[in-house]
Design a protein around this motif. Structure first.
Motif, mmCIF file in Angstrom:
data_model
loop_
_atom_site.group_PDB
_atom_site.id
_atom_site.type_symbol
_atom_site.label_atom_id
_atom_site.label_comp_id
_atom_site.label_asym_id
_atom_site.label_seq_id
_atom_site.Cartn_x
_atom_site.Cartn_y
_atom_site.Cartn_z
ATOM 1 N N UNK A 19 19.627 -34.510 -21.849
ATOM 2 C CA UNK A 19 19.278 -35.140 -20.570
ATOM 3 C C UNK A 19 18.414 -34.202 -19.730
ATOM 4 N N UNK A 20 18.808 -32.947 -19.661
ATOM 5 C CA UNK A 20 18.029 -31.972 -18.890
ATOM 6 C C UNK A 20 16.643 -31.764 -19.472
ATOM 7 N N UNK A 21 16.557 -31.702 -20.802
ATOM 8 C CA UNK A 21 15.254 -31.536 -21.458
ATOM 9 C C UNK A 21 14.362 -32.739 -21.197
ATOM 10 N N UNK A 22 14.920 -33.940 -21.309
ATOM 11 C CA UNK A 22 14.138 -35.159 -21.066
ATOM 12 C C UNK A 22 13.630 -35.198 -19.636
ATOM 13 N N UNK A 23 14.477 -34.853 -18.699
ATOM 14 C CA UNK A 23 14.081 -34.849 -17.288
ATOM 15 C C UNK A 23 12.920 -33.877 -17.062
ATOM 16 N N UNK A 24 13.029 -32.686 -17.615
ATOM 17 C CA UNK A 24 11.968 -31.685 -17.457
ATOM 18 C C UNK A 24 10.667 -32.161 -18.113
ATOM 19 N N UNK A 25 10.761 -32.683 -19.331
ATOM 20 C CA UNK A 25 9.562 -33.161 -20.018
ATOM 21 C C UNK A 25 8.921 -34.316 -19.265
ATOM 22 N N UNK A 26 9.728 -35.213 -18.720
ATOM 23 C CA UNK A 26 9.193 -36.320 -17.923
ATOM 24 C C UNK A 26 8.426 -35.801 -16.709
ATOM 25 N N UNK A 27 8.967 -34.779 -16.048
ATOM 26 C CA UNK A 27 8.292 -34.206 -14.883
ATOM 27 C C UNK A 27 6.957 -33.570 -15.267
#
Length: 51
Positions: A19-27
């Protein structure tokens, strides 16, 4: 300090890490950079280095 030898395969850690990785990549993707491509290349390079 806790050592988790394989956190992406640990059921307690996998969800929050993904979840944290996805959030960062989305940003980063939102800035116009291709973060997903870089992330996939980094994972491939990391796998190639495992002894």
């Amino acid at each position: 300090m806790i050592d988790i030898s394989d956190p992406l395969n640990d059921p307690d850690w996998r969800g929050p890490l993904m979840e944290g990785s996805k959030h960062y990549l989305d940003e980063v993707n939102a800035t116009g950079l291709d973060a997903n491509n870089v992330y996939e290349k980094a994972k491939a390079a990391s796998s190639a280095c495992v002894v």
